[in-house]
Design an enzyme around this catalytic site. Structure first.
Site, PDB file in Angstrom:
ATOM      1  N   SER A 159      71.190 -18.826  62.971  1.00  0.00           N
ATOM      2  CA  SER A 159      72.079 -19.788  64.723  1.00  0.00           C
ATOM      3  C   SER A 159      72.058 -21.236  63.718  1.00  0.00           C
ATOM      4  O   SER A 159      72.006 -22.009  63.707  1.00  0.00           O
ATOM      5  CB  SER A 159      71.252 -20.032  65.383  1.00  0.00           C
TER       6      SER A 159
ATOM      7  N   ASP B 188      68.737 -16.273  73.350  1.00  0.00           N
ATOM      8  CA  ASP B 188      68.526 -16.795  72.166  1.00  0.00           C
ATOM      9  C   ASP B 188      68.146 -15.580  70.763  1.00  0.00           C
ATOM     10  O   ASP B 188      68.432 -15.263  69.644  1.00  0.00           O
ATOM     11  CB  ASP B 188      68.251 -17.367  70.605  1.00  0.00           C
TER      12      ASP B 188
ATOM     13  N   GLN C 203      77.487 -17.450  70.819  1.00  0.00           N
ATOM     14  CA  GLN C 203      76.912 -18.437  69.836  1.00  0.00           C
ATOM     15  C   GLN C 203      77.181 -18.545  68.911  1.00  0.00           C
ATOM     16  O   GLN C 203      78.025 -16.698  68.547  1.00  0.00           O
ATOM     17  CB  GLN C 203      75.358 -18.311  69.643  1.00  0.00           C
TER      18      GLN C 203
END
Length: 284
Positions: free
Chosen positions: A227, A203, A277
């Site tokens: 996110s 991440d 993502q």
């Protein structure tokens, strides 16, 4: 939190019942729970509910609400498929009985088959590099306390950016290879523990790659960044005691959403995992 052992302790959940687990939180310079923590802890819950001969090969997650650092997180696991080769389970993370994060993880028994992979890109070796963050982000840190806290936070992952973007040129800066490694890495970790560490580190940098593509006019000071979803595919087992290359690229941004993908290689060039993502990049 400065070491890999501390990170592993954070990821390891307390088992409340057969498929319900309790997680604590680590501070990463943000008032909200770091997304990588939620992904890694949800994976920990899923792994502990599945037969050990089946290994996670993919996971797909959605961030629903910001996590509150002051509250513990309850992870509830439900198996939705028990096949001859695959197990699929849903994991829901809750605070105050409200869902803040959901993930689906698929597990596969080990089988032999066809194999191929792309080559690792040619980049400078990590020993030749000294910096992680690019200049515009450091300038933002002087403007925004939350960014400064994030930059200065102690973390168990060391990172070094291969190429600092040149915003004076017209080319799009959408390629962002970053070396990373875990501090004080303990030896002889099982692959399932390694997967959880990779999930945590995956991440970092990925949504920032989409933002830095517009670094001549967009920054953390004038953009709301968050996110939205996160996916990982695990390909090969690997020792991760050395540097890993997170080769990131952002192919598109549209409708205030930025999209980025990443490939994680070990030092010898084996493709260990792939990541994708999408996140919010809303001008403010």
């Amino acid at each position: 939190m400065q070491t890999t052992r501390e990170l592993l302790d954070l990821i390891q959940l307390e088992q409340m019942s057969d498929k319900v687990f309790l997680g604590k939180n680590g501070y990463m310079g943000s008032p909200n729970i770091f997304g990588g923590q939620l992904v890694a802890q949800a994976l920990n819950a899923a792994i502990r509910s599945v037969s050990p001969e089946r290994i996670c090969h993919s996971l797909h997650a959605y961030f629903i609400l910001p996590g509150n650092l002051k509250l513990p997180v309850i992870y509830e696991v439900e198996h939705i498929k028990e096949g001859g080769s695959f197990t699929v389970c849903d994991i829901v993370a809750k605070q105050d009985n409200t869902s803040i994060f959901v993930m689906t993880a698929s597990f596969h028994k080990q089988e032999e088959g066809y194999e191929h992979q792309v080559d690792m890109p040619e980049v400078p070796e990590p020993e030749m590099l000294t910096k992680w963050l690019d200049i515009p982000l450091l300038e933002d840190a002087e403007k925004l306390k939350k960014i400064k806290n994030f930059i200065n936070a102690e973390r168990p992952v060391e990172m070094r950016t291969c190429f600092q973007p040149d915003y004076s040129r017209s080319e799009i800066n959408n390629h962002n290879p970053v070396w990373f490694r875990f501090r004080e890495f303990p030896q002889q970790l099982e692959w399932i523990a390694v997967q959880q560490l990779i999930a945590y580190a995956s991440d970092y940098n990925i949504l920032g790659t989409a933002l830095r593509t517009h670094g001549d006019r967009a920054s953390y000071a004038n953009t709301h960044v968050a996110s939205l979803d996160h996916s990982i595919w695990f390909h090969h087992t690997s020792d991760i005691g050395d540097w890993l290359l997170f080769d990131l690229v952002s192919p598109v941004a549209a409708s205030v959403r930025g999209f980025a993908t990443g490939r994680i290689f070990n030092r010898s060039g084996k493709l260990v995992a792939s990541v994708a993502q999408e996140g919010l990049l809303r001008p403010v």
